[in-house]
Enzyme design. Structure first.
Site, PDB file in Angstrom:
ATOM      1  N   ASP A 223       0.854  -1.188   0.000  1.00  0.00           N
ATOM      2  CA  ASP A 223       0.000   0.000   0.000  1.00  0.00           C
ATOM      3  C   ASP A 223       0.889   1.236   0.000  1.00  0.00           C
ATOM      4  OD1 ASP A 223      -3.025   0.876   0.619  1.00  0.00           O
ATOM      5  OD2 ASP A 223      -1.651   2.211   1.693  1.00  0.00           O
ATOM      6  N   ASN A 231      -2.705  12.776  -4.201  1.00  0.00           N
ATOM      7  CA  ASN A 231      -3.836  13.178  -5.041  1.00  0.00           C
ATOM      8  C   ASN A 231      -4.357  14.560  -4.661  1.00  0.00           C
ATOM      9  OD1 ASN A 231      -4.089  11.076  -6.866  1.00  0.00           O
ATOM     10  ND2 ASN A 231      -5.341   9.835  -5.492  1.00  0.00           N
ATOM     11  N   ASP A 240      -2.043   9.181 -10.808  1.00  0.00           N
ATOM     12  CA  ASP A 240      -2.054   8.085 -11.782  1.00  0.00           C
ATOM     13  C   ASP A 240      -0.640   7.745 -12.244  1.00  0.00           C
ATOM     14  OD1 ASP A 240      -4.773   8.002 -11.573  1.00  0.00           O
ATOM     15  OD2 ASP A 240      -5.180   9.037 -13.471  1.00  0.00           O
ATOM     16  N   GLU A 266      -4.809   2.308  -4.252  1.00  0.00           N
ATOM     17  CA  GLU A 266      -3.345   2.326  -4.236  1.00  0.00           C
ATOM     18  C   GLU A 266      -2.772   1.059  -3.617  1.00  0.00           C
ATOM     19  OE1 GLU A 266      -4.650   4.496  -0.440  1.00  0.00           O
ATOM     20  OE2 GLU A 266      -5.352   4.182  -2.494  1.00  0.00           O
TER      21      GLU A 266
END
Length: 360
Positions: A223, A231, A240, A266
């Site tokens: 993770d 973000n 991305d 993620e």
């Protein structure tokens, strides 16, 4: 193909006309071949243009075309025996043309028809059959007929080879399209890693194929740390790019037998189909973490740093997939709670007798 057939008729009719001019052969065979060929090609051209062939079982109408062409040449051979052998040579071309399209049974019927026609020509001939060669001009034209017949055979062979090449190319294109569809069905569109369904299926198969005494699979749940902050601060386009680059880095740090899948958001799942022990799986996870830590991100955002927390769990015989993933998730939670950017190995599970079954 209709145009090629008509061109072949014109060649035969022209040579017969030249033989008539050379003497010894009447003008009627040339006219009969031209008229018969014109009528046949006009009818079949109309059938193709109107789409009548689409109602037939064999849309190329190869057998009807071959039957009509054989009938035309057979009629000329029976009516004018002086050119019978020349017509027989052309019937061989018709049979070769039919062989390009027909399946075994229709081709066998076509062979019987052509054979019957040749037998009829031989039996009905009033005298010994021979090729026109009464004059030097006739002999030259007969030789030219045979040479052109061989050339037309070569053209048919080249046509057949071209068809095979096109079929081979279309087969390769179909295989490529199938591979692309398979990728679309099993790959995550953003990262190129396996999607959740595909990686879970791979894990279930790895558990099922592991024997009680054999090496079982291990899993790594990875993770990205503080990914929401990436973000929120830099935008989803940067996020991305981070996900895509992590997938590339992670895949490059795995063994050839390991598989990477996007588990969600993620979070990524690595399946190690067979490992010697838990320490081997942990070593793979540490390699992923270190490779990510050594990666620069300034080309995306100056000063950006990305790290990952990883939980590792090894399967024990009879353990359900859900239980294995639960232990890996707990180890991942410990890595997060312990400060992130680290690998935690889950405690080994002890299956309660025969109650566990992989995949259940």
């Amino acid at each position: 193909m209709v145009a090629l057939v008509y061109a072949s008729y014109l060649v035969d009719a022209s040579l017969l006309a030249l033989m008539w001019l050379a003497g010894g052969v009447g003008w009627q065979p040339a006219l009969a071949v031209w008229a018969g060929g014109t009528a046949q090609c006009a009818v079949f051209y109309l059938a193709f243009r109107r789409g009548w062939n689409e109602r037939a079982r064999e849309p190329y109408l190869a057998l009807p075309q071959a039957v009509v062409a054989t009938a035309v040449l057979l009629g000329v051979a029976l009516w004018w025996p002086e050119v019978a052998l020349l017509m027989v040579l052309s019937m061989f071309l018709i049979f070769a043309f039919a062989a390009l399209r027909l399946s075994t049974v229709p081709l066998l019927l076509m062979w019987l028809l052509v054979s019957a026609g040749v037998v009829a020509v031989v039996i009905q001939a009033p005298s010994r059959l021979s090729l026109p060669h009464g004059t030097p001009a006739q002999a030259l034209l007969t030789a030219l007929w045979m040479a052109i017949a061989m050339g037309r055979c070569a053209v048919l062979g080249q046509y057949g080879a071209a068809v095979r090449r096109r079929l081979g190319e279309r087969t390769r294109q179909l295989a490529d399209a199938t591979d692309r569809l398979q990728d679309l069905a099993t790959r995550d569109e953003l990262t190129g890693a396996l999607n959740r369904r595909a990686v879970m299926q791979l894990l279930a198969e790895a558990c099922s194929s592991s024997g009680e005494a054999g090496q079982g699979p291990a899993v790594i749940l990875a993770d990205l740390d503080h990914f929401k902050r990436v973000n929120d601060t830099h935008g989803h386009l940067v996020g991305d790019q981070v996900l895509r680059r992590f997938a590339i880095i992670c895949a490059g740090s795995l063994r050839s037998t390991d598989r990477l899948g996007r588990y969600g958001g993620e979070e990524f799942l690595v399946v190690l189909p067979a490992v010697a022990d838990a320490h081997t799986a942990r070593a793979v996870a540490e390699r992923v973490r270190e490779s990510l830590g050594n990666t620069g991100w300034d080309d995306l955002v100056p000063g950006l740093r990305v790290s990952v927390s990883l939980g590792v769990a090894t399967w024990v015989p009879g353990e359900p997939v859900e239980a294995l993933l639960q232990r890996a998730d707990e180890a991942l939670y410990q890595a997060k709670a312990g400060g992130r950017d680290r690998v935690v190995l889950a405690a080994a599970a002890t299956p309660p007798g025969d109650a566990w079954a992989c995949g259940r």
